[in-house]
Enzyme design. Structure first.
Site, PDB file in Angstrom:
ATOM      1  N   ASP A 216     -78.299  73.778  12.602  1.00 62.44           N
ATOM      2  CA  ASP A 216     -77.716  73.299  11.343  1.00 62.44           C
ATOM      3  C   ASP A 216     -78.758  72.661  10.421  1.00 62.44           C
ATOM      4  OD1 ASP A 216     -77.920  71.330  13.376  1.00 62.44           O
ATOM      5  OD2 ASP A 216     -76.657  69.974  12.214  1.00 62.44           O
ATOM      6  N   GLU A 217     -78.409  72.635   9.162  1.00 67.20           N
ATOM      7  CA  GLU A 217     -79.056  71.803   8.147  1.00 67.20           C
ATOM      8  C   GLU A 217     -80.585  71.930   8.101  1.00 67.20           C
ATOM      9  OE1 GLU A 217     -76.231  68.144   7.199  1.00 67.20           O
ATOM     10  OE2 GLU A 217     -77.113  67.961   9.192  1.00 67.20           O
ATOM     11  N   ASN A 218     -81.068  73.164   8.091  1.00 64.89           N
ATOM     12  CA  ASN A 218     -82.493  73.374   7.878  1.00 64.89           C
ATOM     13  C   ASN A 218     -82.722  73.425   6.371  1.00 64.89           C
ATOM     14  OD1 ASN A 218     -85.109  74.220   7.706  1.00 64.89           O
ATOM     15  ND2 ASN A 218     -84.795  76.173   8.770  1.00 64.89           N
TER      16      ASN A 218
ATOM     17  N   HIS B 232     -83.650  69.281  12.510  1.00 64.34           N
ATOM     18  CA  HIS B 232     -83.214  68.109  13.287  1.00 64.34           C
ATOM     19  C   HIS B 232     -84.140  67.926  14.498  1.00 64.34           C
ATOM     20  CE1 HIS B 232     -79.500  66.869  11.277  1.00 64.34           C
ATOM     21  NE2 HIS B 232     -79.280  68.129  11.025  1.00 64.34           N
TER      22      HIS B 232
END
Ligand code: ACM
Length: 688
Positions: free
Chosen positions: A327-329, A264
Site C-alpha cells: 500500500d501507499e507507495n 512503508h
C-alpha cells in the site's frame, strides 16, 4: 494435551489431574418453563429453542465419543475452566466408557495447517438430559464450545443451558483482526489475550502487521539488523512468534504475517540501507503519515535479500498466505533515482505503478518458491497479477467489488478500521456483500470475508483492549452470522453481555477506563468523575491526527491523557439515545423515561467533588471545559423536559440558543467528544 492450554488452566487453579469424576446431574424441567435469553454473539445460522433446561450443577461431566486429539482436549479443558469461572461448577471428565452430560463428537482433527477452507461448522443439541456437540473438525468443535458457554443462563437458584438445537456455520470464511505492532509494539501477553477474545467470537485470522516505517518487529537470524537497528529494541523473538502461532492454532485461528513492501519500509532500511531506493542513512520513523522510503525494485540484490528473508519467515509462519502490504507507495524515491528511472525505460515500465507491478511479479515468484500465496492491500491489484492473489480492500467496497469482477478473491477492511473510532453500529452496518451488491453469485463467492484493523498510532498495551473490544465482536458477528441478523438494537443488547464475557476472559477494555482515571486522579474515589467520563469518547482518527501533527506528536508521546482513558462508543451513546427516542415517542406517556432523564440531567450539574478531581492533574484539567458544557447540557435537558411535560411553549429564543450551545459542544476539547449530542438535539427540536 496442548502445553500452552495446560499452563493456563493450571494457572487458573485447576490441575487437570486433580479432577474428580462426578455423576451426571440433569434436571427435567417439568414445572419450570425455560426462559431463554439469547445473548449469543455471533448469532448462529440456525437456532430452534426447545422445552426444558439442562442444569449446570455439580456432577455434570464431559466425554468424547469419536476422535480426540491434544488440541481438542485442550479446547475442552479451556471451556470447562471458563464454565467454572462463570458458574462455579466444575464439569469433569466422565468415567472411562461412560457417556458425559456433554458429549463432544468430532470426526477428525481437521487440517494440519488450518486453511481458509477449513470446515468450521458444528451442531449443538441440548435437551433437559444432555448436550451433544458434533463437528467435523476440532475448529468446528471449538466454535460449538464457545456457543455453549454463551448459552449459559442463570437465576437466583442456579445455572442451566436451555434446550436448543443449533446448526451453525460461518457466512464468510475469512474473519480477521489485523494488529499493527509497528507504530506501537504489543507484547506477547497482549496478543494472546486478544486471540482469546477473537476465538470467543469465532474469528479465525490474526493478521500480524509486523513491519512498517516505525519499527521492524520480527526477529530474523539471517538479517539481525532488521530488529537490531530497526525496532528500538521492541520485537518478537522467533521463539515467541512460534509460541503465538501455536497458541492461535490451539484456538482455531490462522496467523497471517504482514511484511509491508515496497513502501512503508523505513525500518528495513535502517540496518540495510542497500535495500532502499535513496542513499540513506535511515532512522526508525517516530512520526506518522506516508514516508518516502521504498525498496529498490531495480536491483537483483533486493530480491536475493527478500528470497532469503521470506524463506526464513516461511519456516516460522505455516499459513499458506503471506501478506506483502503493497500500500501507499508515493513513488518519490523511485522518481528521484536515475538508476531506477533507467531501469524503467529499459523494461518499458511507463510509470511507478507499472514498476510496482514488476516488483510484485518478482515477489510472487519468491513467495511461490517458499510455498506461499500472496495477499496484499488494494494497490497490489494490477492487471498482470495472477488471480490467486487475495486483495484486502482498505479503500472501499467499490475496489473490492471491482476485484471480484476481475476474478480476484478479496477481503473487506474499509469500514472496519477500529482506529477511526466509529460506533459499533457503523461497523455492523458494513457488509462485505451488501444486499445491494451487483455481483453475480460466482463473483460474490470470491469475497472471502473481512478484517477489523487496529492501526496503532494512538494505542499502546494499556489502551489497545478498549479500542479493539467490544466493537470487534460486532464485526465478528457481521462476518459470521446470516445477513438477516442486522438489528442494531439487538446487537447492542447482546454486545453489552458479550463485553462482560470478554472481560472475564482477561481483556481489560472495561477496567482500563477506571484504572486510568484512578491513575490520573491519584485516588480510588473517582465516582464523581463518572457522569462526565460516561458521556465522553475519543475524537475520531482525523481529528487526533491533525492535533498530533500540529503539536509534534510522535510514537514516543505519552498516551495517558483523559482521551486515552475513554473507550470509543461507550454504552451511553446507545443507551441514552434509546432512552431519549422512547421518551420522545410520547413525552407525557413515558413517566419512567422522563424520570430517568431527569436524574441523568441532574447528575450532569457541576459538583464540587468533580471539579476538585478534574483539577487534580493537568491531564484531567484539560477536560474541565467539558464539565462546564455538561452542566449546560443538563440544564438544557431539564428545561426541555419541563416544557414538554407542561405543554408550555419555550420563549422564542430558547431553541436557537440551545441549538447553538449544542453546535459548540460538537467541537473537540482535549481530544474528546460527547456521545449524547444527537439525542440532546432531538430533545431540543421537540420543544415548541
Ligand atoms: C492502509 O490503510 N494503508 C492499508
Amino acid at each position: 494435551m496442548d502445553a500452552k492450554r495446560v499452563r493456563r488452566i493450571v494457572c487458573g487453579g485447576m490441575a487437570a489431574g486433580a479432577m474428580l469424576v462426578g455423576t451426571l446431574m440433569a434436571q427435567n424441567a417439568t414445572t419450570v418453563q425455560p426462559s431463554f435469553v439469547n445473548t449469543l454473539m455471533p448469532q448462529p445460522a440456525q437456532l430452534t429453542a426447545g422445552d426444558g433446561r439442562l442444569a449446570v450443577a455439580p456432577g455434570v461431566t464431559v466425554s468424547f465419543d469419536k476422535t480426540h486429539d491434544e488440541r481438542l482436549e485442550g479446547a475442552v479443558e479451556w471451556a470447562m475452566q471458563r464454565l467454572k469461572n462463570q458458574t462455579g461448577v466444575l464439569m469433569q471428565n466422565a468415567a472411562a466408557g461412560a457417556t458425559g452430560t456433554l458429549v463432544v463428537s468430532v470426526d477428525g482433527p481437521g487440517q494440519a495447517v488450518q486453511s481458509v477452507n477449513e470446515d468450521e461448522s458444528y451442531t449443538l443439541e441440548i435437551t433437559a438430559q444432555a448436550a451433544h456437540l458434533h463437528a467435523s473438525t476440532d475448529v468446528g468443535a471449538m466454535h460449538g464450545l464457545d456457543t455453549l458457554l454463551q448459552l449459559v443462563q442463570s437465576d437466583g437458584m442456579g445455572f442451566w443451558l436451555p434446550a436448543v438445537s443449533i446448526q451453525d456455520s460461518p457466512r464468510f470464511k475469512w474473519r480477521g483482526l489485523m494488529i499493527d505492532v509497528s507504530r506501537h509494539f504489543e507484547p506477547v501477553g497482549v496478543i494472546e489475550r486478544t486471540l482469546d477474545g477473537m476465538a470467543a467470537v469465532k474469528m479465525n485470522v490474526f493478521h500480524w502487521h509486523l513491519s512498517d516505517d516505525q519499527g521492524f518487529r520480527m526477529e530474523s537470524r539471517i538479517f539481525p539488523k532488521l530488529t537490531g537497528e530497526g525496532s528500538d529494541g521492541q520485537y518478537y523473538t522467533q521463539e515467541q512468534t512460534r509460541e503465538v502461532v501455536e497458541y492461535a492454532r490451539g484456538l482455531g485461528i490462522r496467523v497471517v504475517p504482514e511484511f509491508d513492501m515496497p513502501a512503508h519500509s523505513t525500518s528495513w532500511a535502517v540496518g540495510y540501507p542497500e535495500l532502499a531506493s535513496a542513499p540513506g542513512p535511515f532512522t526508525v520513523g517516530h512520526n506518522f503519515g506516508v514516508f518516502d522510503a521504498t525498496m529498490d525494485p531495480a536491483k537483483k540484490s533486493t530480491y536475493a535479500f527478500l528470497d532469503k528473508f521470506i524463506g526464513e519467515m516461511a519456516g516460522i509462519f505455516p499459513d499458506e498466505y503471506m501478506h506483502i502490504g503493497g500500500d501507499e507507495n508515493n513513488g518519490v524515491e523511485w522518481k528521484q533515482n536515475p538508476a531506477i528511472q533507467a531501469f524503467m525505460t529499459t523494461h518499458n515500465l511507463k510509470d511507478t505503478g507499472a514498476l510496482q507491478n514488476y516488483f510484485n511479479q518478482q515477489l510472487l515468484q519468491i513467495l511461490k518458491k517458499h510455498g506461499k500465496k500472496m495477499i496484499g492491500w488494494d494497490e497490489v491489484m494490477t492487471p498482470d497479477l495472477p488471480k490467486d492473489v487475495v486483495v484486502q480492500s482498505w479503500r472501499g467496497f467499490a475496489s473490492l467489488s471491482a476485484g471480484a469482477k476481475q476474478g480476484y478473491s478479496g477481503i473487506l477492511s474499509a469500514g472496519y478500521y477500529l482506529d477511526h473510532i466509529d460506533p459499533a453500529s457503523t461497523h455492523y452496518a458494513v457488509d462485505p456483500v451488501p444486499a445491494s451488491s451487483d455481483l453475480t453469485p460466482e463473483q460474490a463467492a470470491r469475497i472471502l470475508g473481512g478484517e477489523a484493523c487496529m492501526w496503532s498510532e494512538y494505542v499502546e498495551p494499556r489502551t489497545i483492549d478498549s479500542r479493539i473490544w467490544p466493537r470487534t465482536a460486532a464485526i465478528a458477528e457481521r462476518l459470521w452470522s446470516p445477513q438477516s441478523v442486522s438489528s442494531e438494537d439487538d446487537m447492542y443488547r447482546r454486545l453489552a453481555v458479550e463485553s462482560l464475557r470478554l472481560e472475564e476472559l482477561g481483556l481489560t477494555h472495561i477496567s482500563q477506563e477506571d484504572a486510568s482515571l484512578r491513575a490520573l486522579a491519584g485516588t480510588q474515589q473517582i465516582d464523581a468523575l463518572r457522569p462526565l467520563a460516561a458521556v465522553l469518547e475519543p475524537v475520531n482518527f482525523d481529528t487526533r491526527s491533525e492535533w498530533t501533527q500540529a503539536h509534534g506528536g510522535t510514537t514516543l508521546s505519552p498516551m495517558n491523557r483523559l482521551v486515552d482513558a475513554l473507550p470509543p462508543d461507550p454504552p451511553s451513546r446507545h443507551d441514552f439515545g434509546d432512552l431519549m427516542s422512547t421518551y420522545l415517542q410520547d413525552p407525557v406517556g413515558h413517566p419512567d423515561e422522563e424520570s430517568a432523564l431527569t436524574s441523568t440531567f441532574r447528575s450532569w450539574s457541576v459538583q464540587p467533588e468533580m471539579m476538585e478531581l478534574m483539577s487534580s492533574s493537568p491531564q484531567l484539567a484539560e477536560g474541565l471545559p467539558r464539565a462546564l458544557q455538561l452542566a449546560e447540557l443538563g440544564t438544557m435537558g431539564l428545561e426541555a423536559l419541563s416544557y414538554l411535560s407542561s405543554g408550555v411553549p419555550a420563549p422564542p429564543m430558547w431553541k436557537p440558543q440551545k441549538l447553538a450551545i449544542l453546535d459548540d459542544a460538537e467541537a473537540p476539547v482535549a481530544l474528546t467528544r460527547f456521545t449524547v449530542l444527537k439525542a440532546m438535539r432531538d430533545l431540543v427540536n421537540e420543544v415548541r
